[in-house]
Design an enzyme around this catalytic site. Structure first.
Site, PDB file in Angstrom:
ATOM      1  N   LYS A 192      12.147  -2.996 -29.559  1.00  0.00           N
ATOM      2  CA  LYS A 192      11.182  -2.304 -28.799  1.00  0.00           C
ATOM      3  C   LYS A 192      10.368  -3.395 -28.031  1.00  0.00           C
ATOM      4  O   LYS A 192       9.737  -4.056 -28.405  1.00  0.00           O
ATOM      5  CB  LYS A 192      10.303  -1.468 -29.517  1.00  0.00           C
ATOM      6  CG  LYS A 192       9.486  -0.421 -28.519  1.00  0.00           C
ATOM      7  CD  LYS A 192       8.343   0.067 -29.086  1.00  0.00           C
ATOM      8  CE  LYS A 192       6.946  -0.824 -28.719  1.00  0.00           C
ATOM      9  NZ  LYS A 192       6.747  -1.002 -27.381  1.00  0.00           N
ATOM     10  N   GLU A 266       4.843 -12.692 -36.431  1.00  0.00           N
ATOM     11  CA  GLU A 266       4.149 -13.708 -35.814  1.00  0.00           C
ATOM     12  C   GLU A 266       2.979 -13.228 -35.065  1.00  0.00           C
ATOM     13  O   GLU A 266       2.972 -12.461 -34.183  1.00  0.00           O
ATOM     14  CB  GLU A 266       5.280 -14.345 -34.977  1.00  0.00           C
ATOM     15  CG  GLU A 266       4.967 -15.619 -34.366  1.00  0.00           C
ATOM     16  CD  GLU A 266       3.949 -15.611 -33.135  1.00  0.00           C
ATOM     17  OE1 GLU A 266       3.008 -15.859 -33.061  1.00  0.00           O
ATOM     18  OE2 GLU A 266       4.737 -15.641 -32.053  1.00  0.00           O
ATOM     19  N   CYS A 300      -0.215 -16.825 -28.023  1.00  0.00           N
ATOM     20  CA  CYS A 300      -0.736 -16.824 -29.101  1.00  0.00           C
ATOM     21  C   CYS A 300      -1.328 -18.066 -30.068  1.00  0.00           C
ATOM     22  O   CYS A 300      -2.065 -18.293 -30.732  1.00  0.00           O
ATOM     23  CB  CYS A 300       0.357 -16.297 -30.327  1.00  0.00           C
ATOM     24  SG  CYS A 300       2.003 -16.994 -29.934  1.00  0.00           S
ATOM     25  N   GLU A 406      -9.717 -13.985 -31.355  1.00  0.00           N
ATOM     26  CA  GLU A 406      -8.665 -14.261 -30.329  1.00  0.00           C
ATOM     27  C   GLU A 406      -9.005 -13.503 -29.097  1.00  0.00           C
ATOM     28  O   GLU A 406      -9.157 -12.632 -29.057  1.00  0.00           O
ATOM     29  CB  GLU A 406      -7.278 -13.985 -30.951  1.00  0.00           C
ATOM     30  CG  GLU A 406      -6.234 -14.429 -29.992  1.00  0.00           C
ATOM     31  CD  GLU A 406      -4.746 -13.947 -30.568  1.00  0.00           C
ATOM     32  OE1 GLU A 406      -4.649 -12.783 -30.781  1.00  0.00           O
ATOM     33  OE2 GLU A 406      -3.937 -14.803 -30.278  1.00  0.00           O
TER      34      GLU A 406
HETATM   35  P1  NDP Z   1       0.010  -5.332 -30.108  1.00  0.00           P
HETATM   36  O1  NDP Z   1      -0.048  -6.171 -31.293  1.00  0.00           O
HETATM   37  O2  NDP Z   1      -0.657  -4.091 -30.028  1.00  0.00           O
HETATM   38  O3  NDP Z   1       1.555  -4.966 -29.489  1.00  0.00           O
HETATM   39  C1  NDP Z   1       2.573  -5.569 -29.934  1.00  0.00           C
HETATM   40  C2  NDP Z   1       3.891  -4.794 -29.882  1.00  0.00           C
HETATM   41  O4  NDP Z   1       3.566  -3.807 -30.619  1.00  0.00           O
HETATM   42  C3  NDP Z   1       4.247  -4.034 -28.875  1.00  0.00           C
HETATM   43  O5  NDP Z   1       5.372  -3.715 -28.405  1.00  0.00           O
HETATM   44  C4  NDP Z   1       3.311  -2.908 -28.832  1.00  0.00           C
HETATM   45  O6  NDP Z   1       3.732  -2.010 -28.123  1.00  0.00           O
HETATM   46  C5  NDP Z   1       3.887  -2.740 -30.559  1.00  0.00           C
HETATM   47  N1  NDP Z   1       2.980  -1.713 -31.224  1.00  0.00           N
HETATM   48  C6  NDP Z   1       1.704  -1.423 -31.055  1.00  0.00           C
HETATM   49  N2  NDP Z   1       1.214  -0.694 -31.928  1.00  0.00           N
HETATM   50  C7  NDP Z   1       2.121  -0.601 -32.969  1.00  0.00           C
HETATM   51  C8  NDP Z   1       2.288   0.137 -34.271  1.00  0.00           C
HETATM   52  N3  NDP Z   1       1.102   0.646 -34.721  1.00  0.00           N
HETATM   53  N4  NDP Z   1       3.663  -0.237 -35.021  1.00  0.00           N
HETATM   54  C9  NDP Z   1       4.496  -0.647 -34.397  1.00  0.00           C
HETATM   55  N5  NDP Z   1       4.423  -1.427 -33.063  1.00  0.00           N
HETATM   56  C10 NDP Z   1       3.170  -1.402 -32.571  1.00  0.00           C
HETATM   57  O7  NDP Z   1      -0.613  -6.164 -29.028  1.00  0.00           O
HETATM   58  P2  NDP Z   1      -1.450  -5.551 -27.699  1.00  0.00           P
HETATM   59  O8  NDP Z   1      -0.373  -5.800 -26.724  1.00  0.00           O
HETATM   60  O9  NDP Z   1      -1.935  -4.343 -27.734  1.00  0.00           O
HETATM   61  O10 NDP Z   1      -2.189  -6.815 -27.486  1.00  0.00           O
HETATM   62  C11 NDP Z   1      -3.583  -6.624 -28.172  1.00  0.00           C
HETATM   63  C12 NDP Z   1      -4.164  -8.001 -28.582  1.00  0.00           C
HETATM   64  O11 NDP Z   1      -3.074  -8.440 -29.431  1.00  0.00           O
HETATM   65  C13 NDP Z   1      -4.006  -9.073 -27.633  1.00  0.00           C
HETATM   66  O12 NDP Z   1      -5.361  -8.840 -27.145  1.00  0.00           O
HETATM   67  C14 NDP Z   1      -3.868 -10.180 -28.173  1.00  0.00           C
HETATM   68  O13 NDP Z   1      -5.242 -10.449 -28.900  1.00  0.00           O
HETATM   69  C15 NDP Z   1      -3.029 -10.064 -29.393  1.00  0.00           C
HETATM   70  N6  NDP Z   1      -1.576 -10.339 -29.075  1.00  0.00           N
HETATM   71  C16 NDP Z   1      -1.152 -11.260 -29.675  1.00  0.00           C
HETATM   72  C17 NDP Z   1       0.083 -11.697 -29.498  1.00  0.00           C
HETATM   73  C18 NDP Z   1       0.674 -12.933 -30.092  1.00  0.00           C
HETATM   74  O14 NDP Z   1       1.638 -13.414 -29.750  1.00  0.00           O
HETATM   75  N7  NDP Z   1       0.207 -13.197 -31.226  1.00  0.00           N
HETATM   76  C19 NDP Z   1       1.122 -11.161 -28.305  1.00  0.00           C
HETATM   77  C20 NDP Z   1       0.243  -9.851 -27.869  1.00  0.00           C
HETATM   78  C21 NDP Z   1      -1.035  -9.553 -28.192  1.00  0.00           C
HETATM   79  P3  NDP Z   1       3.019  -1.313 -26.791  1.00  0.00           P
HETATM   80  O15 NDP Z   1       3.175  -2.498 -25.823  1.00  0.00           O
HETATM   81  O16 NDP Z   1       3.547  -0.343 -26.415  1.00  0.00           O
HETATM   82  O17 NDP Z   1       1.542  -1.190 -27.304  1.00  0.00           O
END
Ligand code: NDP
Length: 801
Positions: A192, A266, A300, A406
């Site tokens: 996904k 991660e 990240c 973060e």
């Molecule tokens: P999320 O953790 O919400 O999203 C990462 C992935 O998980 C996306 O594909 C998301 O779908 C999906 N997802 C969201 N909720 C669920 C759930 N309950 N169960 C399973 N999958 C889920 O990150 P965001 O994109 O919303 O970003 C929010 C914050 O997260 C950022 O501001 C940042 O701080 C952090 N972040 C950290 C990352 C890293 O690599 N460490 C990467 C991205 C974000 P969808 O995109 O449709 O919401």
């Protein structure tokens, strides 16, 4: 403008990359995308679609199907059906598919780069020169792992169909980090992508079609977080691999607790960028630019906390501000931009609010003053256009929101330190542990500091380096599991069934008979063993232990939460053990074997009496236990790391480090052998442990502390708290100063441990309620346990002038 003027202003002319190729690709598909399931494109049965936009302009790029439950079910069943065929291909056959994917990615590199820039807003400079080349490298490297899988991982096999959920910050790169090792190992995949950035994953699916990847081996379900949650809950997926926020990582940990799904996470970070006074400051300033303004800081492992030695702080801050003026922020398709657009207005708001919060808490805010592109199509409270200026916050205190949270945007905060110890303390002063960057021209100093940093990656005099051969992943709340390299392959493999494991070791747990005489005085109660001392339990209560024939064998202390707390504290005080040489640990462990052997008869008798097994069986258990101790004494100085040679002038040292304080909950079967099989790899790797022995056979553990005492095991390295295993296991799983828990117990005890571990994202191992054959060396001894007891830190060291 003449040449002299150009030298004076150093102005750039626009250098746009044409987006035509990507727009053509979108147009040919009428800018509408379905799901990719079982090698075919299909509309979502849910009937739902969502729109993906270009963050730089606010323009709609395409509409994409949002998978619902029946779509997810279909994708998982396709992956499940395809699994046996894919797994049974030879490594060479799978290698050919991965190689073909690498070649096709290479062929379409430009389209991928432009499409990624359009969908994500990151600069073309980065997609073209960093993201896509790394993606290609990942598929080449893993084609290699597939090829040599039989010889390199002879004891292992694929896990099954796996669910993978990726974020929007490196859309195709995160896909490759997940898909390449999964397929190389023989798993099938349902992926996904993030809702904001699905397009390059869909283009990748087309490439899978083109190379004739067997149907069902790779499936895509596009959608929102809800679709992700459906994958997490799906009973037929054997593993979930997730990259994203710690918050969602925690939800996933809890949601999978009651299952035997493997999990790698991660998660977020707040990585320190440490500049010592003897650093090459000009290089360090360029390093900062790369650390925090790469990918708009939406990384990240972004070096978002600048820690500068006080003596050079003023100089560094001034030079950095000067350098910031020269940054170029704007159209991501312009080849000479340093920074592009923020992914979406909601993220921009989040960044903006955190900066405001920082200011409120006393930080001085310094922002790039150039002109940001303005776009009225993008509705954002903090201004039109999805851009945020490079931002630098000084006068920040270590506990302030901006120093701890973060931000995931182009915002750097800075603090100062005086001594290397203070630098390490500040660096480790967050709940995260993903990466760190250390700048010093004194390599001795840098290498002295690197092991003290609690994080999975350390870059010395460099930053944001990645390679397929070098594992990447975090400590603490940055998650667990590694992506890349050998350890990344292990994350997609399981140990082959040995056949012997089904031979369940039946043991009858004796019950206290009502006729049992309560003739024992409290003095005969075996105490707890904490910090090298026999200690009375806090409750003052004891529990009866009976022999197999129902007679009273003795009493053990009834440990509680407070005893666990004291034991954890003692285990932390024994941190010198992890810094001791492996040679010293080996010697002490050999000594344990010697001392157990000297008391073999006594232990044999105790095992016979308590468990009711034959003399021969009890003798075999003690003998195997002695041999097992020898094995871990042998391995203590042999579970060494690797040296990687990524494509740079430099090396990456993959160091196997202990996890820290481990909580061990031991099973009832073969109580001496099983307890030692869990304790030994942990201490051989340098961890200290809080051990909860089997409740009915705890006297074996309390007998064993006398062996510990005579073997020079330093106080606090092994702590034994007897009592109710379920209760004490829960306390350990919840304890924030425990870094990992291993539970060999019932289904319920295992799922409890996983669920409760989510507070500080402990590394958890459980037997998932299945009994292990503790006599079988393949599953109960050796490197698999040493790997369980360690985490890999990769230290990157460039060389040359
Ligand atoms: P999320 O953790 O919400 O999203 C990462 C992935 O998980 C996306 O594909 C998301 O779908 C999906 N997802 C969201 N909720 C669920 C759930 N309950 N169960 C399973 N999958 C889920 O990150 P965001 O994109 O919303 O970003 C929010 C914050 O997260 C950022 O501001 C940042 O701080 C952090 N972040 C950290 C990352 C890293 O690599 N460490 C990467 C991205 C974000 P969808 O995109 O449709 O919401």
């Amino acid at each position: 403008m003449n040449i002299t003027d150009i030298y004076k202003t150093m102005e750039y002319s626009p250098a746009p990359e044409s987006p035509d190729l990507a727009f053509e690709w979108l147009k040919e598909r009428k800018a509408k995308f379905g799901l990719f399931i079982n090698g075919k494109w299909c509309k979502a049965k849910s009937g739902k679609v969502f729109v993906t936009y270009n963050p730089a302009t606010g323009e709609k790029l395409a509409s994409i199907s949002a998978a619902g439950k029946s779509d997810v079910d279909l994708a998982v069943s396709s992956a499940k059906k395809a699994f046996p065929g894919w797994k049974s291909l030879s490594g060479h056959e799978r290698a050919r598919y991965l190689y073909a994917l690498a070649r096709q990615l290479q062929k379409h590199a430009r389209l991928f780069a432009v499409l990624e820039t359009l969908d994500n807003g990151k600069t073309i400079r980065e997609t073209r020169d960093i993201d896509i080349p790394l993606v290609i490298r990942h598929f080449y490297h893993h084609a290699g792992w597939a090829q040599v899988m039989e010889s390199e991982f002879p004891e292992h096999t694929a896990i099954g169909p796996v669910g993978q959920i990726i974020p929007w910050n490196f859309p195709l790169l995160m896909l490759s980090w997940k898909v390449a090792p999964a397929l190389a190992a023989g798993n099938t995949v349902v992926l996904k992508p993030a809702e904001f950035t699905s397009l390059t994953a869909l283009l990748f699916a087309e490439i899978c079609e083109q190379i004739g990847l067997p149907p069902g081996v790779f499936n895509i379900v596009t959608g929102t977080g809800e679709t992700g949650a459906m994958l997490v809950k799906h009973p037929d997926l054997k593993k979930i691999a997730f990259t994203g926020s710690t918050e969602v990582g925690r939800i996933i940990r809890e949601a999978t607790a009651k299952t035997d799904k493997k999990l790698t996470l991660e998660l977020g970070g707040k990585s320190p960028f440490i500049v010592f006074e003897d650093a090459d400051l000009d290089s360090a300033i360029e390093g900062v630019v790369d650390a925090i303004w790469f990918n708009q800081g939406q990384v990240c492992c972004a070096g978002s906390r600048l820690l500068v030695q006080e003596s050079v702080a003023k100089k560094v801050i001034e030079r950095l501000k000067k350098r910031m003026v020269k940054l170029r922020v704007g159209d991501p398709l312009d080849k000479s931009m340093d920074m592009g657009a923020i992914i979406a207005p909601v993220q921009k708001e989040r960044i903006s609010n955190l900066v405001k919060q920082g200011k409120k808490e006393g930080a001085e805010v310094w922002q790039w003053q150039g002109k940001l592109p303005h776009n009225t199509k993008i509705k954002s409270k903090s201004g039109g256009g999805c851009y945020f200026p490079p931002t630098f916050l000084t006068n920040v205190t270590p506990s302030s929101t901006v120093a701890q949270t973060e931000i995931f945007g182009p915002v750097l905060v800075s603090m100062t330190f005086r001594t290397p110890d203070e630098a390490v303390m500040l660096a480790n002063n967050t709940s995260y542990g993903l990466a760190a960057s250390v700048w010093s021209e004194n390599i001795n100093q840098a290498l002295h500091v690197a092991p003290k940093l609690k994080c999975g990656v350390v870059w010395i005099n460099c930053t944001n380096q990645f390679d397929a051969s070098v594992g990447f992943g975090g400590y603490r709340e940055s998650g667990y599991g590694r992506e890349g390299g050998q350890e990344g392959m292990f994350a997609y493999l399981k140990i082959k069934e040995t056949g012997i494991s089904k031979k369940e070791l039946r043991i009858a747990v004796p019950k206290i008979k009502p006729t049992t005489k309560e003739s024992l005085s409290l003095d005969r109660t075996a105490k707890l063993y904490i910090g090298g001392k026999q200690t009375r339990p806090d409750s003052g209560y004891s529990l009866k232990v009976v022999n197999a024939d129902g007679t009273l064998a003795g009493e053990i202390g009834h440990g509680n939460r407070k005893d666990i707390r004291n034991a954890v504290e003692a285990a932390h005080k024994a941190s010198g053990w992890q810094n001791s040489t492996p040679h010293l640990r080996a010697q002490i462990i050999y000594f344990l074997a010697e001392n157990l052997e000297a008391r073999a008869e006594e232990f044999q008798k105790r095992i016979m009496n308590l468990t009711g097994v034959s003399k021969k069986h009890a003798g075999l258990e003690v003998e195997t236990a002695v041999r097992r101790i020898f094995s871990y004494a042998a391995l203590a100085d042999k579970h060494e790391g690797l040296i990687h040679q990524p494509p740079m002038r430099g090396l990456a040292l993959a160091l196997n480090e202990p996890i820290g304080v481990l909580g061990l909950v031991c099973p009832d079967e073969v109580p001496l052998l099983s307890m030692l099989s869990m304790m030994l790899p942990a201490i051989a790797m340098g961890n200290s442990v809080v051990l909860v022995p089997s409740r009915p056979f705890a006297l074996i553990a309390t007998d064993f502390y006398q062996v510990l005492e005579t073997s020079d095991v330093p106080p606090g390295v092994v702590n034994i708290v007897s009592g109710d295993s379920e209760e004490l296991g829960s306390v350990l799983a919840k304890h924030d100063d425990v870094a990992g828990v291993w539970v060999s117990g019932t289904d319920e005890e295992c799922s409890n441990a996983k669920y409760l571990s989510s507070g500080n994202m402990k590394i958890v191992w459980t037997n998932d309620g299945k009994k292990l054959d503790w006599f079988d060396n393949r599953q109960s001894e050796g490197r698999i346990w040493m790997r369980r007891a360690s985490q890999v830190k990769n230290v990157w060291i460039p060389y040359g002038e």
